[in-house]
Scaffold this active site. Structure first.
Site, PDB file in Angstrom:
ATOM      1  N   GLU A  49     -32.577  12.379 -31.606  1.00  0.00           N
ATOM      2  CA  GLU A  49     -33.248  11.154 -31.197  1.00  0.00           C
ATOM      3  C   GLU A  49     -34.354  10.725 -32.150  1.00  0.00           C
ATOM      4  O   GLU A  49     -34.549   9.532 -32.395  1.00  0.00           O
ATOM      5  CB  GLU A  49     -33.799  11.308 -29.777  1.00  0.00           C
ATOM      6  CG  GLU A  49     -32.735  11.385 -28.691  1.00  0.00           C
ATOM      7  CD  GLU A  49     -32.166  12.786 -28.495  1.00  0.00           C
ATOM      8  OE1 GLU A  49     -32.547  13.698 -29.268  1.00  0.00           O
ATOM      9  OE2 GLU A  49     -31.348  12.979 -27.567  1.00  0.00           O
ATOM     10  N   PHE A  74     -35.543  11.295 -23.357  1.00  0.00           N
ATOM     11  CA  PHE A  74     -35.176  11.745 -24.690  1.00  0.00           C
ATOM     12  C   PHE A  74     -35.647  10.785 -25.785  1.00  0.00           C
ATOM     13  O   PHE A  74     -36.070  11.225 -26.852  1.00  0.00           O
ATOM     14  CB  PHE A  74     -33.658  11.930 -24.797  1.00  0.00           C
ATOM     15  CG  PHE A  74     -33.113  12.962 -23.854  1.00  0.00           C
ATOM     16  CD1 PHE A  74     -33.866  14.082 -23.506  1.00  0.00           C
ATOM     17  CD2 PHE A  74     -31.857  12.819 -23.297  1.00  0.00           C
ATOM     18  CE1 PHE A  74     -33.365  15.037 -22.640  1.00  0.00           C
ATOM     19  CE2 PHE A  74     -31.350  13.771 -22.423  1.00  0.00           C
ATOM     20  CZ  PHE A  74     -32.104  14.876 -22.088  1.00  0.00           C
TER      21      PHE A  74
END
Length: 308
Positions: A49, A74
């Site tokens: 991410e 996330f």
């Protein structure tokens, strides 16, 4: 909200070739329609991410309008440095779509639900924070993001949210929505908890309490004119949020009150507790646990008015 988000981005992409979507290895089936029409404008960045945010920054610097999509827990907590430096420091027009901000994913436990996202982002210079209440506001937020010059976070729920708005929606970033007027107390809320607040107002009506409801779909920048009007009129103002109390909607309002030396009104803050859930609850049971269900909100307001 999730499906509406996908459909609206696909629709917008037909007339705006700058739109690209980056996914953190989720939502790929959801974007099948987008990928079929625009196979070169969808990037599955995998479970990396932080790198995804940096890729989005590079695409924005190249003239694209990137939309980053994954679980809120996330694409925020794993990427804070990249959001701060790559996006906010450079004031790049990247939209972070945080799926499941709040208690949406409470059934998966504290690794997947996130009640700190607003407070995480509020302190970042240049970051705009939008919390839509229903699919109509999701569509409006996505449309508004295309003309917004800097980074934006859009917090969305998963599915089956009640439709609050009907007809043409008058939506502007930084402008609140008056949902219903009332005389005894003003309730300010944000995001999908609006439906619970509306039900709470119906319960209050049974107690002969008239509640005004204001929805702040934009947390930052906040509608200061609306806050000024509210606090000039009501002696008790209640903030309700599916978010932890430190740093959230109520915290923002309390800061505004202090900065503007508001002393004529009391602020009552209702939100999630400053601790993690250790049990895997449904979103509804988690709301009951934290006291942000319609009945709990109404009971808290009744008690406050009794002691006024």
């Amino acid at each position: 909200m999730r499906d509406t988000c996908s459909r609206e981005l696909t629709s917008l992409a037909r007339s705006d070739p700058r739109i690209v979507i980056l996914s953190g290895d989720i939502g790929n089936r959801m974007f099948d329609g987008f990928k079929e029409e625009f196979p070169d404008r969808f990037y599955n960045c995998g479970v990396a991410e932080a790198n995804m945010i940096s890729v989005a920054a590079g695409l924005a610097l190249s003239g694209y309008r990137p939309f980053v999509y994954t679980f809120a827990v996330f694409d925020l907590t794993r990427c804070y440095e990249q959001i701060r430096i790559d996006l906010c420091f450079q004031n790049l027009p990247v939209v972070i779509i945080g799926l499941g901000g709040g208690l949406t994913y409470a059934p998966l436990g504290p690794t997947h639900y996130l009640c700190e996202d607003i407070s995480i982002l509020r302190c970042l210079p240049g970051m705009t924070i939008v919390c839509p209440a229903d699919k109509a506001e999701v569509m409006a937020a996505l449309q508004s993001s295309l003309i917004h010059p800097g980074p934006m976070y859009i917090r969305i729920n998963k599915k089956n949210e009640p439709c609050i708005h009907t007809g043409k929606l008058d939506f502007s970033l930084g402008r609140a929505h008056l949902i219903q007027d009332g005389n005894d107390v003003c309730i300010i809320t944000t995001g999908v908890l609006l439906s619970e607040v509306i039900r709470a107002a119906d319960i209050l009506e049974e107690h002969n309490i008239s509640a005004r409801i204001v929805h702040l779909h934009t947390i930052k920048p906040v509608d200061e004119l609306m806050l000024q009007e509210i606090f000039s009129r009501f002696s008790i103002v209640v903030s309700v949020e599916e978010h932890t109390l430190p740093g959230g909607l109520g915290g923002m309002i309390a800061e505004w009150m202090a900065d503007n030396r508001i002393k004529s009104s009391d602020l009552v803050r209702i939100g999630t507790g400053d601790y993690f859930l250790t049990c895997c609850f449904t979103q509804e049971k988690a709301r009951d646990h934290f006291g942000i269900s319609a009945k709990s909100i109404a009971n808290k307001i009744v008690d406050e008015l009794k002691h006024e």
